[in-house]
Write an enzyme that holds these catalytic residues in place. Structure first.
Site: not given
Lengths: 331, 701
Positions: B593, B596, B663-664, B666-667
């Protein structure tokens, strides 16, 4: 934090009488400082006397200046067209302080009376002569980045956090005070105290005295307020400079200068003013003025690296701000 | 190769499903949990915390506190129940008289109102026998401490030390070598929502409404600490106001809330940490001292790279940040060494903070590379490209996808890097020195081993269930997108329920692993569901599946990469440092998305900007106290600090990571930011700042 009584008298005189009657009573204005201190357990009043609707919220014209009611919020004061046009140093100082939300609450009478800012003062577990006279000063040798380089004592090295007060200290400002025995007027530069051996007293106001208005005269000259801080907004000044310089044909007729973030009080830079007055408005003169003002500055060592950097920073900022108040062709 | 979903809902810029609730203020957070039917009036908990960093409580007088009207209980080590397990010393709340750090909980007051609890807490008198004078206190991290030790492992199970080839020989033989020491300070997570719990003990059953990144982890911990059966404990957490890792593992506040609830059966007990208490009780990022050594050919080819890390842990409990780990994988060099040494100090317990390991561990190396580029006269983008490895240097395995070079090139193009004059301290605009800098980002793609999801037909909708957490990240929005594509239905017909141990067990929202792990479990459950019930299921049909292992993990190294470009201005008079432009370009698989994901990347970059310029916990070595323990003194970026901030990504197809191809995110945004800013600050001024944050006194020199 313990339970306290809350009173909202009908008149300022009644509020003064109510506070004067009780040693543990305190006035409540916008509450942006006092309420924090209540929560932190470093202020412990038994009675809060709410004065938010008891002092004027008007800004009125007086001869050569403005009378600002103590109840005028910082936000309203900064937005006033007369302040913006004739006292831009004050408008700029106000808008550089705190946040929009806090400026909507903070008042003209309350802002100069906020306590000096020091994390050790705000931590009840730390020694602090301001909170508990005689207990010592944990700030000395601690984290001292925000602490004083001028006028500190072995008992207290805290700094006054207000921006508005720095501008008011540079201007010709009179504080109108109502006390149990009637009214009096005090020069703004006489309001705050250096810590000496009684750092628990931030100001010359006696218990029960209430600021009802502040009178400010319009100065001649160009204004500038420069605030240097660790982030772009919502941070206390490491060093700030309020300056109004009246320069005619390259000669400084009058200079009004105050520094913030450097002392227990908003610091009127009398030596810098004296150095400049009657002399040329040149880079060399500005540097000499800054040099003179900071001649007695003393750094505070600290585990965070201390605050020695503030001495050259204050010199540089003062010089740069004076440059800013001077028409380019003469600088 | 996994079966990658055909994206229909995936990739769409859908609004947050929980956005309206949050904007309207109707999303219920832990401390606002309504009193359940049948429970008594709520009670409030406030704690008393230690004012010494090492010592013993010799007297604890609760008489005045208990005498106060409305006080129900005062819990101390003398009166609190004995916990079934005190193995985890961080969680052994009120079990003995020992004090291991300043700010430790030494008493808890339970009262009928928050105000009474706070007043009573102020009346508790504690006397300590301090075991250490200020001079003896061990609270200062230095590389020359004689009590440094080697931990068995570092965070996430990584090896403590690694060595390949011979770094000493590489340094002796290479024509160009560089040795520098870099420092990052102690830092604290400051989510807007403090750590908070509402807790209810009914006599047999404990319910915790807790602000957490993992309801199941909280449950399992409480079960162990209190010696309860799993079915006796339920943990509920619909919304989290930020965590960043500080809510990834339960801290002492959760145990305190449970102790409090068990002391007042039938009453909902509320306990929220104050902002000040968070600086002692909710974990912190260790300060790091990183010695970097580079050995290079004159053309920039690295012959060796080494990082030796010194950091702190608490003597109460070990946490070893894996700061040296990214150096193992970033650049090709035949000779390599990474080491970690710890000092166990009289300080609060360190823990996870956004990108533990990678975040501090990409500061030293990425600044060192910039210094090497300067020394060699090679463009820093080009230097990185020249050292791009063909396979993972540590394991020799190929990357499932690695687009660092593409990120560097795309970022350079977008940022306007080509015209850059490498000379430092030569550009001045309106009284500001101007410079630009670059650094690389990396974050591993992690799939947790345990998570279960169910899919159920309810009416004409499909409902996924998994006890995962949305910390404001977007899980509530992206998981339905994934499930919809897995089921082959419109996203609007899909719901996914999260945040409750009554739902199937889910892994922690940490390590940027949530979407990979929970998404994989949901996709597997959807496949089971279709296999069993076909395309026309009946009401109540339900299938469950665990997150499957990914065999490709044995063959490939999986990581997201990125490049960050910063423009820095330093005021010529005052040294003030500002960042008018910060661009990140990332390659993190398929974006589920964009809305986000961008928010996650921008948030990470903003936090990285804070790391570069602002964040620093000032631990007073005389007392062990964090002096700047509030948001007025502990600076994070204000709106005015964030100017032209952009996050972009490349279209990256990775068929190996998971069915979403994701893949992530957030970090990775926080990784490398501080180095890019530091490199730009050098380019602006010619002053190389090697210890964060970059404050004006350091650049004024």
């Amino acid at each position: 934090m313990r339970p306290f009584a809350y009173d909202r008298p009908d008149t300022a005189a009644a509020a003064v009488a109510a506070v004067a009657d009780r040693p543990d009573a305190a006035f409540l204005g916008g509450g942006t400082n006092l309420v924090d201190h209540l929560r932190l357990g470093i202020a412990d009043p038994g009675l809060l006397v709410d004065v938010t609707s008891l002092t004027s919220t008007e800004i009125v014209d007086i001869d050569g200046g403005l009378r600002i009611g103590a109840g005028v919020t910082n936000a309203d004061l900064a937005a006033d067209p007369r302040v913006r046009a004739r006292l831009p140093v004050l408008a700029a100082a106000l808008l550089s302080g705190a946040s929009g939300q806090l400026r909507n609450m903070a008042t003209t009478g309350g802002n100069p009376l906020q306590r000096t800012r020091c994390p050790y003062f705000q931590d009840p577990a730390s020694a602090c002569n301001k909170r508990v006279p005689g207990s010592g000063c944990a700030a000395i040798g601690g984290a001292t980045r925000n602490h004083a380089i001028l006028g500190a004592s072995e008992h207290c090295i805290a700094t006054h956090p207000s921006d508005m007060a720095v501008a008011l200290a540079a201007l010709d400002t009179q504080v109108r005070i109502l006390g149990p025995d009637g009214g009096r007027t005090l020069a703004f530069t006489d309001l705050h105290r250096l810590p000496g051996d009684t750092p628990e007293q931030d100001t010359e106001l006696a218990h029960g005295e209430l600021i009802t208005a502040i009178d400010v005269s319009y100065p001649r000259g160009r204004h500038a307020y420069r605030k240097v801080r660790d982030r772009a907004s919502y941070a206390f000044a490491l060093v700030s400079v309020a300056a109004v310089l009246d320069v005619v044909d390259g000669t400084v007729l009058d200079a009004r200068i105050a520094l913030g973030g450097v002392a227990h009080t908003p610091w009127r830079a009398v030596r810098a003013e004296d150095t400049l007055r009657g002399g040329p408005a040149t880079e060399e003169a500005f540097a000499a003025a800054a040099e003179a003002e900071l001649a007695d500055a003393r750094p505070q060592p600290g585990f965070d690296g201390g605050n020695a950097f503030k001495i050259p920073l204050a010199r540089r900022t003062l010089t740069a701000t004076l440059r800013q108040t001077t028409p380019r062709e003469t600088a | 190769m996994t079966d990658v979903l055909e994206p229909r809902a995936i990739g769409r810029d859908l609004l947050r499903r929980d956005g309206g609730l949050k904007v309207r203020g109707t999303a219920v957070y832990a401390d606002e949990t309504p009193v359940p039917e049948g429970a008594g009036p709520p009670a409030y908990c406030r704690v008393v915390t230690s004012t010494v960093a090492r010592g013993r409580i010799v007297d604890l007088d609760t008489t005045a506190a208990e005498a106060l009207d409305g006080v129900q209980r005062v819990l101390t080590h003398a009166t609190a129940e004995h916990l079934a397990s005190t193995e985890d010393r961080e969680l052994a709340v009120l079990q003995d008289a020992e004090v291991g750090f300043r700010g430790q909980i030494v008493a808890a007051v339970l009262a009928d109102s928050d105000e009474i609890a706070r007043e009573a807490a102020g009346l508790v008198e504690v006397r300590y026998a301090a075991e250490a004078t200020n001079a003896e206190l061990r609270a200062e991290l230095r590389a020359d401490r004689t009590d440094l030790y080697t931990p068995e492992k570092v965070n996430a199970g990584h090896e403590t030390d690694t060595a390949t080839g011979n770094m000493d020989d590489a340094l002796a033989l290479a024509p160009v070598t560089l040795e520098r020491t870099y420092r990052t300070p102690m830092q604290h997570n400051n989510p807007m929502e403090p750590h908070a719990t509402s807790a209810l003990w009914t006599g047999t059953h404990l319910t915790l409404w807790d602000s957490t990144q993992s309801v199941h982890r909280v449950r399992d911990t409480v079960v162990q600490v209190f010696g309860l059966a799993p079915e006796q404990v339920r943990v509920v957490c619909p919304y989290v106001g930020g965590g960043f890792g500080s809510k990834g593992t339960p801290h002492a506040n959760v145990v305190t809330a449970a102790l409090a609830a068990r002391a007042l059966p039938g009453r909902l007990v509320r306990f929220a940490l104050t902002r000040q208490e968070m600086f002692a009780l909710a974990g912190h990022r260790t300060p790091t001292i990183q010695r970097l050594q580079l050995a290079a050919e004159r053309d920039g080819t690295l012959r060796g790279i080494a990082i030796d890390v010194v950091e702190q842990t608490s003597k109460v409990k070990e946490f070893a940040e894996q700061t040296g780990v990214p150096t193992r994988t970033m650049y090709a060099a035949p000779n390599r060494r990474t080491t970690h040494r710890l000092a166990a100090l009289d300080v609060p317990v360190p823990s996870w903070m956004r990108a533990p390991g990678e975040c501090p561990g990409m500061f030293g190396p990425e600044v060192a590379l910039d210094e090497l580029a300067v020394e060699l006269g090679i463009d820093p983008v080009e230097l990185r490209i020249r050292n791009e490895p063909e396979v993972d240097p540590e394991t020799g395995r190929p990357f499932s996808s690695r687009n660092l070079v593409a990120c560097l090139r795309a970022g350079a193009e977008r940022f306007g890097w080509a015209d850059r004059d490498p000379e430092p301290g030569t550009r001045r605009v309106d009284g500001w020195w101007v410079g630009t800098g670059v650094a690389a980002s990396v974050y591993p793609t992690i799939r947790m081993t345990k998570s279960t999801a169910t899919v159920r037909r309810e009416g004409d909708r499909y409902v996924g269930r998994i006890g995962a957490a949305d910390l404001g990240t977007g899980a509530y929005t992206v998981l339905p997108q994934i499930l919809a594509d897995a089921l082959g239905v419109d996203e609007a017909r899909v719901d996914v329920l999260l945040g409750d141990t009554d739902l199937p067990e889910a892994s922690v929202a940490g390590g940027s692993s949530g979407t990979t792990t929970w998404g994989s479990a949901l996709v597997e459950a959807a496949r089971e569901f279709r296999d069993e019930f076909g395309d026309d299921p009946r009401e109540g049909d339900e299938a469950a599946a665990d997150v499957p292992p990914n065999p490709a993990e044995q063959e490939y190294v999986m990581s997201a990469f990125g490049a960050q470009f910063a423009e820095v201005r330093v005021h010529a008079d005052t040294g003030e440092v500002r960042v008018p432009r910060l661009y990140g370009v990332f390659a993190c698989g398929r974006i589920v998305n964009p809305r986000t994901a961008r928010s996650q990347l921008l948030g990470g970059m903003t936090m990285g900007l804070g790391m570069a310029l602002h964040e620093q916990s000032l631990l007073d070595p005389r007392t062990g106290a964090v002096v700047n323990h509030d948001l007025a003194e502990y600076h994070v970026p204000a709106n005015a600090d964030v100017a032209d901030l952009q996050a972009h990504w490349l279209d990256e197809d990775d068929p190996y990571v998971n069915p979403m191809g994701s893949k992530g995110v957030g970090e990775i945004g926080i990784v490398g930011t501080a180095a890019a800013v530091a490199n730009a600050a050098w380019h602006a001024t010619g002053v190389r700042v090697r210890d964060l944050p970059i404050t004006l006194d350091k650049v004024l020199g």
